[in-house]
Every structure is written in structure tokens, then in C-alpha cells.
Scaffold this motif. Structure first.
Motif, short mmCIF file in Angstrom:
data_model
loop_
_atom_site.label_atom_id
_atom_site.label_comp_id
_atom_site.label_asym_id
_atom_site.label_seq_id
_atom_site.Cartn_x
_atom_site.Cartn_y
_atom_site.Cartn_z
N GLU A 1 55.83 31.63 44.62
CA GLU A 1 54.89 32.39 43.79
C GLU A 1 53.46 32.16 44.26
O GLU A 1 52.65 33.10 44.31
N VAL A 2 53.13 30.93 44.60
CA VAL A 2 51.79 30.62 45.10
C VAL A 2 51.53 31.39 46.40
O VAL A 2 50.46 31.96 46.60
N THR A 3 52.51 31.42 47.28
CA THR A 3 52.36 32.15 48.54
C THR A 3 52.12 33.63 48.28
O THR A 3 51.23 34.24 48.89
N ILE A 4 52.87 34.21 47.36
CA ILE A 4 52.71 35.62 47.02
C ILE A 4 51.32 35.87 46.44
O ILE A 4 50.64 36.84 46.80
N GLN A 5 50.88 34.98 45.55
CA GLN A 5 49.55 35.13 44.94
C GLN A 5 48.45 34.99 45.99
O GLN A 5 47.45 35.72 45.94
N GLN A 6 48.62 34.09 46.93
CA GLN A 6 47.62 33.92 47.98
C GLN A 6 47.54 35.16 48.86
O GLN A 6 46.45 35.59 49.25
N GLN A 7 48.69 35.76 49.16
CA GLN A 7 48.70 36.98 49.95
C GLN A 7 48.02 38.12 49.20
O GLN A 7 47.25 38.89 49.78
N ALA A 8 48.30 38.22 47.91
CA ALA A 8 47.68 39.26 47.09
C ALA A 8 46.16 39.05 47.04
O ALA A 8 45.39 40.02 47.15
N LEU A 9 45.74 37.82 46.88
CA LEU A 9 44.31 37.50 46.84
C LEU A 9 43.65 37.87 48.16
O LEU A 9 42.56 38.45 48.19
N ALA B 1 40.12 44.18 50.70
CA ALA B 1 39.76 45.46 50.10
C ALA B 1 38.32 45.43 49.61
O ALA B 1 37.55 46.39 49.82
N VAL B 2 37.92 44.34 48.98
CA VAL B 2 36.54 44.20 48.50
C VAL B 2 35.58 44.24 49.68
O VAL B 2 34.54 44.91 49.63
N GLN B 3 35.91 43.52 50.73
CA GLN B 3 35.05 43.50 51.91
C GLN B 3 34.92 44.90 52.49
O GLN B 3 33.82 45.33 52.87
N GLY B 4 36.02 45.63 52.56
CA GLY B 4 35.98 47.00 53.07
C GLY B 4 35.11 47.89 52.19
O GLY B 4 34.33 48.71 52.70
#
Length: 102
Positions: free
Chosen positions: A34-42, A48-51
């Protein structure tokens, strides 16, 4: 007889502890996933924010180049920032030219 009962209780407690350990280990694996998935989402959200920030910056540049109006204080800060970036680009180009000439 008492010793056998004592040993049996210890074995039962040991089995319970082993079961709890296995449950905790399984939960740990799930939480790590779950942590890995959350890190990937983050990371995707940060990209996206940078773009979007880059697009906003380009839109500001285009608006300024076309004579668009912005708030005065924001406009001055923006112009200083753009001048700084242009100066950085010019310095980088000069370094590249120097490297090509040597």
C-alpha cells in the motif's frame, strides 16, 4: 502430571504467538504494498502539478509577449523571474559555445 500440563500450556501459547507473528507479517506485507502504491500515486500527482505549473508559466509568458495585462506586482515579479531565466539561458549558451570553440 503438572509438568506435562505446564509444557502443554507453553506449547499452546507458543502456537498462538506463531499465529500472531504470521498475521503481523502478512499485514506488514500488505502495508508495504500500500505504501508503494501511495508513493507511486504521489509521484504521479507531483509530476502532474509540475506539468501544470510549467503550462501556467508558458501561458504567462505568452500573455506577456502578446501584451496581455496582469496585476502590477505580479507582473514585476514575473518579469524579473523571466529576465533571470533568460540570463541563465544566455550564460548556458555562452558556455556551450566556449566548449565548442575549444
Amino acid at each position: 502430571m503438572v509438568l506435562e500440563q505446564y509444557i502443554q500450556r507453553v506449547e499452546e501459547k507458543l502456537h498462538l504467538l506463531v499465529k500472531k507473528l504470521q498475521q503481523v507479517q502478512a499485514e506488514n506485507v500488505l502495508l508495504k504494498e500500500e505504501v508503494t502504491i501511495q508513493q507511486q500515486a504521489l509521484q504521479q500527482q507531483q509530476q502532474a502539478v509540475q506539468g501544470l505549473e510549467e503550462r501556467l508559466q508558458l501561458m504567462k509568458i505568452a500573455s506577456t509577449a502578446q501584451g496581455g495585462t496582469t496585476i502590477a506586482a505580479e507582473d514585476d515579479a514575473f518579469r524579473k523571474e523571466i529576465r533571470g531565466k533568460i540570463n541563465d539561458y544566455i550564460k548556458e549558451i555562452d558556455r556551450c559555445i566556449a566548449l565548442l570553440n575549444s
